[in-house]
Write a protein that holds these residues in place. Structure first.
Motif, PDB file in Angstrom:
ATOM      1  N   ARG A  66      31.111  26.471 -24.791  1.00  0.00           N
ATOM      2  CA  ARG A  66      32.377  26.209 -25.498  1.00  0.00           C
ATOM      3  C   ARG A  66      33.513  26.761 -24.658  1.00  0.00           C
ATOM      4  O   ARG A  66      33.600  27.981 -24.467  1.00  0.00           O
ATOM      5  CB  ARG A  66      32.393  26.955 -26.825  1.00  0.00           C
ATOM      6  CG  ARG A  66      31.557  26.362 -27.873  1.00  0.00           C
ATOM      7  CD  ARG A  66      32.395  25.401 -28.704  1.00  0.00           C
ATOM      8  NE  ARG A  66      31.537  24.875 -29.751  1.00  0.00           N
ATOM      9  CZ  ARG A  66      31.978  24.189 -30.782  1.00  0.00           C
ATOM     10  NH1 ARG A  66      33.275  23.939 -30.903  1.00  0.00           N
ATOM     11  NH2 ARG A  66      31.150  23.728 -31.673  1.00  0.00           N
ATOM     12  N   TYR A 101      37.901  26.582 -23.751  1.00  0.00           N
ATOM     13  CA  TYR A 101      39.143  26.258 -24.468  1.00  0.00           C
ATOM     14  C   TYR A 101      40.384  26.264 -23.589  1.00  0.00           C
ATOM     15  O   TYR A 101      41.425  25.798 -24.005  1.00  0.00           O
ATOM     16  CB  TYR A 101      39.318  27.207 -25.666  1.00  0.00           C
ATOM     17  CG  TYR A 101      39.350  28.663 -25.281  1.00  0.00           C
ATOM     18  CD1 TYR A 101      38.170  29.411 -25.234  1.00  0.00           C
ATOM     19  CD2 TYR A 101      40.536  29.290 -24.935  1.00  0.00           C
ATOM     20  CE1 TYR A 101      38.184  30.737 -24.859  1.00  0.00           C
ATOM     21  CE2 TYR A 101      40.562  30.624 -24.551  1.00  0.00           C
ATOM     22  CZ  TYR A 101      39.384  31.334 -24.515  1.00  0.00           C
ATOM     23  OH  TYR A 101      39.394  32.653 -24.125  1.00  0.00           O
ATOM     24  N   ASP A 102      40.268  26.806 -22.401  1.00  0.00           N
ATOM     25  CA  ASP A 102      41.391  26.703 -21.470  1.00  0.00           C
ATOM     26  C   ASP A 102      40.837  26.707 -20.051  1.00  0.00           C
ATOM     27  O   ASP A 102      39.612  26.775 -19.856  1.00  0.00           O
ATOM     28  CB  ASP A 102      42.458  27.790 -21.698  1.00  0.00           C
ATOM     29  CG  ASP A 102      41.986  29.200 -21.389  1.00  0.00           C
ATOM     30  OD1 ASP A 102      40.857  29.368 -20.867  1.00  0.00           O
ATOM     31  OD2 ASP A 102      42.743  30.142 -21.666  1.00  0.00           O
ATOM     32  N   LEU A 123      34.744  21.033 -25.372  1.00  0.00           N
ATOM     33  CA  LEU A 123      36.061  21.372 -25.926  1.00  0.00           C
ATOM     34  C   LEU A 123      36.175  20.671 -27.270  1.00  0.00           C
ATOM     35  O   LEU A 123      36.011  19.448 -27.352  1.00  0.00           O
ATOM     36  CB  LEU A 123      37.177  20.909 -24.989  1.00  0.00           C
ATOM     37  CG  LEU A 123      38.605  21.167 -25.471  1.00  0.00           C
ATOM     38  CD1 LEU A 123      38.918  22.662 -25.480  1.00  0.00           C
ATOM     39  CD2 LEU A 123      39.613  20.439 -24.577  1.00  0.00           C
ATOM     40  N   GLY A 182      39.003  24.227 -31.387  1.00  0.00           N
ATOM     41  CA  GLY A 182      39.347  25.206 -30.359  1.00  0.00           C
ATOM     42  C   GLY A 182      40.760  25.003 -29.837  1.00  0.00           C
ATOM     43  O   GLY A 182      41.497  25.967 -29.621  1.00  0.00           O
ATOM     44  N   VAL A 183      41.138  23.759 -29.635  1.00  0.00           N
ATOM     45  CA  VAL A 183      42.496  23.468 -29.189  1.00  0.00           C
ATOM     46  C   VAL A 183      43.496  23.903 -30.259  1.00  0.00           C
ATOM     47  O   VAL A 183      44.523  24.527 -29.965  1.00  0.00           O
ATOM     48  CB  VAL A 183      42.657  21.967 -28.861  1.00  0.00           C
ATOM     49  CG1 VAL A 183      44.109  21.614 -28.630  1.00  0.00           C
ATOM     50  CG2 VAL A 183      41.817  21.618 -27.639  1.00  0.00           C
ATOM     51  N   THR A 190      43.669  27.877 -30.289  1.00  0.00           N
ATOM     52  CA  THR A 190      44.255  28.612 -29.162  1.00  0.00           C
ATOM     53  C   THR A 190      45.645  28.132 -28.775  1.00  0.00           C
ATOM     54  O   THR A 190      46.433  28.904 -28.249  1.00  0.00           O
ATOM     55  CB  THR A 190      43.343  28.554 -27.921  1.00  0.00           C
ATOM     56  OG1 THR A 190      43.200  27.198 -27.501  1.00  0.00           O
ATOM     57  CG2 THR A 190      41.976  29.143 -28.219  1.00  0.00           C
ATOM     58  N   ASP A 211      41.505  23.641 -38.246  1.00  0.00           N
ATOM     59  CA  ASP A 211      41.047  22.340 -37.756  1.00  0.00           C
ATOM     60  C   ASP A 211      41.407  21.232 -38.753  1.00  0.00           C
ATOM     61  O   ASP A 211      40.542  20.630 -39.376  1.00  0.00           O
ATOM     62  CB  ASP A 211      39.525  22.414 -37.547  1.00  0.00           C
ATOM     63  CG  ASP A 211      38.997  21.207 -36.800  1.00  0.00           C
ATOM     64  OD1 ASP A 211      39.785  20.525 -36.127  1.00  0.00           O
ATOM     65  OD2 ASP A 211      37.778  20.958 -36.904  1.00  0.00           O
ATOM     66  N   TYR A 221      46.496  17.439 -26.938  1.00  0.00           N
ATOM     67  CA  TYR A 221      45.057  17.657 -26.686  1.00  0.00           C
ATOM     68  C   TYR A 221      44.749  17.235 -25.243  1.00  0.00           C
ATOM     69  O   TYR A 221      44.100  17.967 -24.477  1.00  0.00           O
ATOM     70  CB  TYR A 221      44.261  16.803 -27.676  1.00  0.00           C
ATOM     71  CG  TYR A 221      42.819  17.195 -27.949  1.00  0.00           C
ATOM     72  CD1 TYR A 221      42.062  17.923 -27.048  1.00  0.00           C
ATOM     73  CD2 TYR A 221      42.205  16.801 -29.132  1.00  0.00           C
ATOM     74  CE1 TYR A 221      40.738  18.258 -27.317  1.00  0.00           C
ATOM     75  CE2 TYR A 221      40.885  17.122 -29.424  1.00  0.00           C
ATOM     76  CZ  TYR A 221      40.147  17.854 -28.509  1.00  0.00           C
ATOM     77  OH  TYR A 221      38.842  18.167 -28.776  1.00  0.00           O
ATOM     78  N   GLN A 259      45.812  19.749 -22.694  1.00  0.00           N
ATOM     79  CA  GLN A 259      44.895  20.882 -22.548  1.00  0.00           C
ATOM     80  C   GLN A 259      43.667  20.466 -21.736  1.00  0.00           C
ATOM     81  O   GLN A 259      43.182  21.228 -20.893  1.00  0.00           O
ATOM     82  CB  GLN A 259      44.494  21.416 -23.939  1.00  0.00           C
ATOM     83  CG  GLN A 259      43.705  22.718 -23.909  1.00  0.00           C
ATOM     84  CD  GLN A 259      44.585  23.937 -23.639  1.00  0.00           C
ATOM     85  OE1 GLN A 259      45.737  23.819 -23.226  1.00  0.00           O
ATOM     86  NE2 GLN A 259      44.017  25.105 -23.850  1.00  0.00           N
ATOM     87  N   HIS A 308      31.093  28.376 -32.371  1.00  0.00           N
ATOM     88  CA  HIS A 308      32.352  28.678 -31.666  1.00  0.00           C
ATOM     89  C   HIS A 308      32.406  30.122 -31.196  1.00  0.00           C
ATOM     90  O   HIS A 308      33.398  30.809 -31.428  1.00  0.00           O
ATOM     91  CB  HIS A 308      33.532  28.497 -32.633  1.00  0.00           C
ATOM     92  CG  HIS A 308      33.757  27.110 -33.083  1.00  0.00           C
ATOM     93  ND1 HIS A 308      34.781  26.331 -32.609  1.00  0.00           N
ATOM     94  CD2 HIS A 308      33.072  26.338 -33.952  1.00  0.00           C
ATOM     95  CE1 HIS A 308      34.732  25.143 -33.197  1.00  0.00           C
ATOM     96  NE2 HIS A 308      33.713  25.116 -34.008  1.00  0.00           N
ATOM     97  N   ILE A 314      35.467  31.807 -28.490  1.00  0.00           N
ATOM     98  CA  ILE A 314      36.808  32.191 -28.930  1.00  0.00           C
ATOM     99  C   ILE A 314      36.742  33.472 -29.770  1.00  0.00           C
ATOM    100  O   ILE A 314      37.562  34.376 -29.602  1.00  0.00           O
ATOM    101  CB  ILE A 314      37.475  31.045 -29.715  1.00  0.00           C
ATOM    102  CG1 ILE A 314      37.734  29.868 -28.764  1.00  0.00           C
ATOM    103  CG2 ILE A 314      38.776  31.511 -30.352  1.00  0.00           C
ATOM    104  CD1 ILE A 314      38.322  28.642 -29.436  1.00  0.00           C
TER     105      ILE A 314
END
Lengths: 287, 287, 287, 287
Positions: D24, D26-27, D44, D48-49, D52, D58, D67, D70, D233, D236
């Motif tokens: 997982r 996220y950046d 991704l 998660g987007v 963060t 969600d 999205y 990212q 997840h 994160i």
């Protein structure tokens, strides 16, 4: 003039007694041209953003954030107040809130949220409009109002209900949206003065009118409470025609100099791009 | 046609025997108009991006990434090959690499990196051009070539050295940049055929010419190795004039219908925004 | 709390009598964690943006606008005041103005402009710092102040001059920058209390200190006029370590449940992502 | 490794015989950590987007384009193949097409389109999932496949139908989506091996499984045709815990040096931000 002052100027128009039409703008430069001509209010529509940034029809394929980016590019430099068509808020009430938040941050002076189904539902014809229920729509209007940070930001409830539900349905919606706290009612597609009079009688809010198919004067419009009347998408189509003629001339071997009488002067261009302001900054800070 | 094919078409022009001029485009819609007229190559300049997205003069206040965003909006829908003025790469050789990376990702077919000082140095006059050293410039050209992922992407070295260092300095630079591996030499400001002939003799690379102040025919240009000749910024100025006339007419109370002969037809607009393609998608996937 | 209020809180710290340290934040979520812990001030540095959004070192390959985008993502949701390292303003005085404009619009509470050469000049070593002239630097500071719209926005002049020009050169710069109208002086690399005392005696402005190599207590710092002391980049490195351990465990076949003691609780996560606020909106506007 | 090669590697996993789990991410930085640990595939998710970049739950308040931004930041530097949760395509089939187009351009290796109603409908509970009709869903899957430019891009049909329509409804959907041309079936929430076996028997496509509540070994999963199993997840939440501990320590006056054992080493950080590559560029192009 900061964003709040631009919003207050739009509010003054709505609170006034005249019926005015905004300039259709679509990018930073067109907004600068409009204000150079004298306009105090500009209008940016989803269809314009779709056409100029995506070369796409008005089918809600653009996103809130890319729309907001275009608004920001305009409001970074524009002195006019900008009213923006926020479509149906691009989803449910939470998406409406995000639309208001992002458009406000981008500097918009006012925006409308419409009570229609969008994007097109499965099986819905391209030219068919469907309304969401009055309860759901009222929830979205409440959400829009709650999402505003600057109380000067204008929020209008937009509805094409006249053609779908007739005057009765429209009046019910208008009253409900007014109760939700919006600042103006944006009516699409009226064709009789009696329709406008009935809506005006049903709410104290100022009216905005689009796609009007009648023959009222501006004074008659104003007497019905209409403060803003939208005209068509002429600016973009005029641009396209000028581009076609310019490109055709050059593509076929024409001399650039032949076009001198068909283009803006260097002085006009310099004014539009704030050349003198930048020059002053160069003088003040770089020598 | 994908980005690599668009790049290969630009390469074919550079490898050919004719001298052509690209259409000056500045957003997605203008690019669509240019290709509808017949253009196969478009040109996007920093000055155009600054004018239309920032309403700012050509003083390097825009960033690589917002420039790339505008390129992306154009290349998302354009079939023409797009050549982009990458200024001096917006910093040092690392910034040149980022420029190439972002512009390539955005879909550009070719770009130029210039050997000038930018943004203006402290004390430098607005209309004064300064060159960076030949060693530093060559390093930037090497970096640009190394940063390319798609070998079809065209990288041109641009120089206004003729006016600053004369023909000798220019020839030294051209040879050095050619050795760095660029695909074309972009000469700014020649005014004599002998200059072009000398540059053509000094390198086998195709030439691109801008700000030419002479009277050569296209055939004479082509005989000097020139494959692309830039014409002025007419498109944006033509757009501005059309906008001024449209806005003035309406602002002064003119009827929208009076403008019918000055705007693109609905059919032309539909074609530009790909309306029929979207309609086909609606038919295929939504019923 | 709106952006002006966040700026006023930062000003109150600078006008106070204590020396505090901000939390190093790098995205929206890290800012939310920092404020949950109690921090009122966050710090975002170019090195952090480069590392987390570009996976690049601190060599000025990021642009003003993508930096501003990251600031906006943070300030859309953060309640803390955010101080941002604006490097040298990414070019000349005009670029400084654009930096201030975009960072202010993104919601920053304060930013610093440094008097260094950046990006690296041709031939400059990676760990070598070069200063631009005091005249040019002062022009940039004046430009930064002039570019501010909200008078509450804090603008600090940052300089690493101590190591390059010693205390005399530093004092001359500090006085010049103070005269330009900045709100604070940001000194990099002091290692003796006498340096801070001399700078404090030379200006009435509050001091910000980074890369301090000494052993002063916070009280001693405060007595020298230091209101903000920057600590190192620990947050990102702590994040990386946690990610490495998590990924290694899972990559090697470890059970997810084994990590339960090493992750934030669902309740903490819900609080950070404002889940209850969204739920309330669902209740109010969607039923 | 270019995007097509990254896609082909994901395809190889789907065409193989093992069941693997992606990291997982996220950046950009988390993706670099995951690949440093050995991962070849990253995941991704919209959640998660949202967490963060928006600090939001969600609930589909993020847009396709942010999205995609990212994704682009990640894929600009990541060598791993990235699978992305494309939710329901954010609207109708046209929006699905835009999702595929933007995610593909951003460099994604594969994405899933789900057959659920999103964002939440008026009156729908936060934890309630609703399916759109099988006809509409199949149209969206066809649209997704048609919108792909690179044939290597993986498109998966995702469905939580097991809990809503049971195994019969699920099988009908799986067959219909397979006929639409997708490359994989992504099943949410199975809890019995028989469910997986039935789906595996109904289609030759590889399976992806999420939110599995059972006790199968990876070999048993693989025998049911499952090639990718999503885990929770954790990344994160692990990051948040590390941030909380770091910030708490410093906020309460702890010394930075006390944290040395809890952070990544400078050597690890340098590797993650490609410091040596940049240094090599400095050596080659700037001296």
């Amino acid at each position: 003039m900061n964003h709040t002052q631009q919003r207050d100027r739009l509010r003054a128009v709505l609170a006034g007694s005249k019926c005015v039409s905004p300039a259709r703008v679509y990018d930073a430069l067109s907004a600068r041209v409009a204000e150079a001509v004298g306009y105090e209010i500009g209008l940016l529509a989803g269809s314009g953003v779709a056409a100029t940034t995506l070369a796409a029809p008005d089918l809600a394929v653009h996103t809130i954030t890319e729309y907001a980016d275009q608004i920001r590019r305009i409001m970074r430099v524009a002195k006019l107040s900008l009213f923006v068509d926020g479509d149906n808020g691009y989803g449910n009430a939470l998406n409406v809130m995000r639309t208001v938040e992002e458009f406000e941050h981008a500097g918009v002076s006012g925006l409308s949220i419409e009570d229609t189904v969008a994007p097109l539902a499965f099986g819905q014809a391209e030219d068919e409009q469907r309304l969401v229920s009055i309860e759901e729509s009222a929830g979205k209007m409440c959400a829009a109002v709650a999402a505003r940070s600057d109380p000067s930001l204008v929020i209008a409830a937009r509805t094409p209900a006249l053609k779908i539900e007739g005057i009765e349905g429209t009046l019910a919606r208008v009253k409900k949206y007014a109760a939700a706290g919006v600042d103006a009612i944006f009516v699409i597609g009226p064709d009789k003065v009696e329709q406008l009079q009935a809506i005006h009688a049903a709410t104290k809010l100022p009216l905005i009118v689009g796609a009007f198919h009648g023959t009222l004067t501006r004074e008659q419009m104003a007497a019905c409470g209409v403060r803003i009347l939208h005209q068509g998408h002429l600016a973009i189509a005029a641009t396209v025609r000028a581009l076609r003629e310019t490109y055709s001339h050059l593509f076929n071997g024409g001399a650039p100099a032949d076009l001198n009488s068909k283009i803006a002067s260097p002085q006009q261009m310099e004014q539009l791009i704030n050349a003198e302001t930048y020059r002053q900054w160069l003088r003040e800070y770089m020598r």
